[in-house]
Design an enzyme around this catalytic site. Sequence first.
Site, PDB file in Angstrom:
ATOM      1  N   ASP A  27      55.508  58.562  22.084  1.00  0.00           N
ATOM      2  CA  ASP A  27      54.507  59.490  21.556  1.00  0.00           C
ATOM      3  C   ASP A  27      55.049  60.283  20.356  1.00  0.00           C
ATOM      4  OD1 ASP A  27      52.052  60.680  21.435  1.00  0.00           O
ATOM      5  OD2 ASP A  27      52.439  62.130  23.024  1.00  0.00           O
ATOM      6  N   ASN A  29      54.065  59.582  16.911  1.00  0.00           N
ATOM      7  CA  ASN A  29      54.046  58.885  15.617  1.00  0.00           C
ATOM      8  C   ASN A  29      53.130  59.570  14.609  1.00  0.00           C
ATOM      9  OD1 ASN A  29      55.621  56.946  16.803  1.00  0.00           O
ATOM     10  ND2 ASN A  29      53.986  55.442  17.043  1.00  0.00           N
ATOM     11  N   ARG A  31      51.996  62.708  14.502  1.00  0.00           N
ATOM     12  CA  ARG A  31      52.499  64.019  14.060  1.00  0.00           C
ATOM     13  C   ARG A  31      53.686  63.856  13.106  1.00  0.00           C
ATOM     14  NH1 ARG A  31      53.494  66.372  19.692  1.00  0.00           N
ATOM     15  NH2 ARG A  31      52.941  64.234  20.269  1.00  0.00           N
ATOM     16  N   GLU A  74      42.879  53.418  26.409  1.00  0.00           N
ATOM     17  CA  GLU A  74      42.138  54.556  25.817  1.00  0.00           C
ATOM     18  C   GLU A  74      42.323  54.638  24.293  1.00  0.00           C
ATOM     19  OE1 GLU A  74      44.067  54.986  28.707  1.00  0.00           O
ATOM     20  OE2 GLU A  74      42.222  54.803  29.872  1.00  0.00           O
ATOM     21  N   ASN A  75      43.351  53.973  23.774  1.00  0.00           N
ATOM     22  CA  ASN A  75      43.649  54.099  22.330  1.00  0.00           C
ATOM     23  C   ASN A  75      42.583  53.489  21.421  1.00  0.00           C
ATOM     24  OD1 ASN A  75      47.266  53.793  22.728  1.00  0.00           O
ATOM     25  ND2 ASN A  75      46.019  55.625  22.545  1.00  0.00           N
ATOM     26  N   ARG A  78      40.514  55.736  18.992  1.00  0.00           N
ATOM     27  CA  ARG A  78      41.044  56.293  17.734  1.00  0.00           C
ATOM     28  C   ARG A  78      40.263  55.755  16.537  1.00  0.00           C
ATOM     29  NH1 ARG A  78      47.328  57.508  18.280  1.00  0.00           N
ATOM     30  NH2 ARG A  78      47.203  58.366  20.351  1.00  0.00           N
ATOM     31  N   ARG A 188      59.416  60.180  27.952  1.00  0.00           N
ATOM     32  CA  ARG A 188      58.272  60.444  27.069  1.00  0.00           C
ATOM     33  C   ARG A 188      58.731  61.307  25.908  1.00  0.00           C
ATOM     34  NH1 ARG A 188      52.036  61.381  28.022  1.00  0.00           N
ATOM     35  NH2 ARG A 188      51.490  61.698  25.856  1.00  0.00           N
TER      36      ARG A 188
HETATM   37  C1  FPP Z   1      51.586  57.430  20.263  1.00  0.00           C
HETATM   38  O1  FPP Z   1      51.767  58.332  19.189  1.00  0.00           O
HETATM   39  C2  FPP Z   1      51.799  56.082  19.818  1.00  0.00           C
HETATM   40  C3  FPP Z   1      50.891  55.075  19.894  1.00  0.00           C
HETATM   41  C4  FPP Z   1      49.547  55.248  20.465  1.00  0.00           C
HETATM   42  C5  FPP Z   1      51.178  53.734  19.359  1.00  0.00           C
HETATM   43  C6  FPP Z   1      52.581  53.300  19.543  1.00  0.00           C
HETATM   44  C7  FPP Z   1      52.791  52.148  18.648  1.00  0.00           C
HETATM   45  C8  FPP Z   1      53.936  51.853  18.004  1.00  0.00           C
HETATM   46  C9  FPP Z   1      55.221  52.594  18.172  1.00  0.00           C
HETATM   47  C10 FPP Z   1      53.972  50.711  17.095  1.00  0.00           C
HETATM   48  C11 FPP Z   1      53.718  49.480  17.913  1.00  0.00           C
HETATM   49  C12 FPP Z   1      54.418  48.356  17.443  1.00  0.00           C
HETATM   50  C13 FPP Z   1      55.437  47.763  18.057  1.00  0.00           C
HETATM   51  C14 FPP Z   1      55.963  46.573  17.438  1.00  0.00           C
HETATM   52  C15 FPP Z   1      56.062  48.287  19.326  1.00  0.00           C
HETATM   53  P1  FPP Z   1      50.533  59.163  18.667  1.00  0.00           P
HETATM   54  O2  FPP Z   1      49.856  58.378  17.612  1.00  0.00           O
HETATM   55  O3  FPP Z   1      49.659  59.530  19.831  1.00  0.00           O
HETATM   56  O4  FPP Z   1      51.221  60.419  18.054  1.00  0.00           O
HETATM   57  P2  FPP Z   1      50.691  61.916  18.065  1.00  0.00           P
HETATM   58  O5  FPP Z   1      50.777  62.403  19.485  1.00  0.00           O
HETATM   59  O6  FPP Z   1      51.649  62.611  17.176  1.00  0.00           O
HETATM   60  O7  FPP Z   1      49.293  61.902  17.526  1.00  0.00           O
END
Ligand code: FPP
Length: 240
Positions: A27, A29, A31, A74-75, A78, A188
Amino acid sequence: MFGKKKQAEEPKVTVDERLQHIAFIMDGNGRWAQKRGMPREFGHTQGAKTFKKIGRYCESIGIRYMTVYAFSTENWKRPQKEVDAIMKLLDEHIEECFVEMDTDNVRLRFIGNLEVFPPQLREKMKRIEESTAHKPFTLNMAINYGGREEIAHACNRLIEQGKTKVTEEDISSAIYTAHCPNPDLVVRTGGDLRTSNFLLWQSAYAEYYFTDVLWPDLTPKDVDEAVSAFYSRKRRYGGV
Ligand code: FPP
């Protein structure tokens, strides 16, 4: 799969049979990118790089099974642009695995409801799983994964097999991760303190480790800290 030419960072810890399976909720990415004035998709691209770095490191310290939450049921809610970007990354990753599957040490498994993916992609995933089935380090990639969906799906499979009553063992044998032990440690990143529908059945007695570090910033040193925290705890499994 984790980038063949790159060496894992020098291992600072090693694990034993008490810590075979580590799972990550990747989690933070979005932010991470927004803090840099960049679109959220940029964070996922960086997150995919971190995934490789951490995968290499976990393998090097003796972890046998690693599970990552790449995309939840759930994603899909987005914005389409973000969903497309994550799907593109997954697609590229699967393609890379397909090319490298004969030459690295990773047994890849895709866990989740895969029916939503195009048949060609599913065929590719199946071929990767079959070709890597004998490899020593298992990587479960959770895509279109939801813990509740998984349990319902397992029950439906058991009903299809003719069961009218199910045991815990039946469910454990029908979930997506039936091929591996339950996670010992769930990490996490990103500061939130919740499970977000990840490995609900499997994590009944997992140790949880939460860190404020955003996923793209996670380093092997952070993994060492999670591992040390794990070993400082006494797992009682409901006993004394
Ligand atoms: C959560 O961060 C992350 C995800 C929903 C996607 C995770 C995907 C990857 C790391 C890339 C996938 C690719 C591979 C090859 C593993 P968020 O977007 O919810 O972050 P936030 O809480 O800051 O909004």
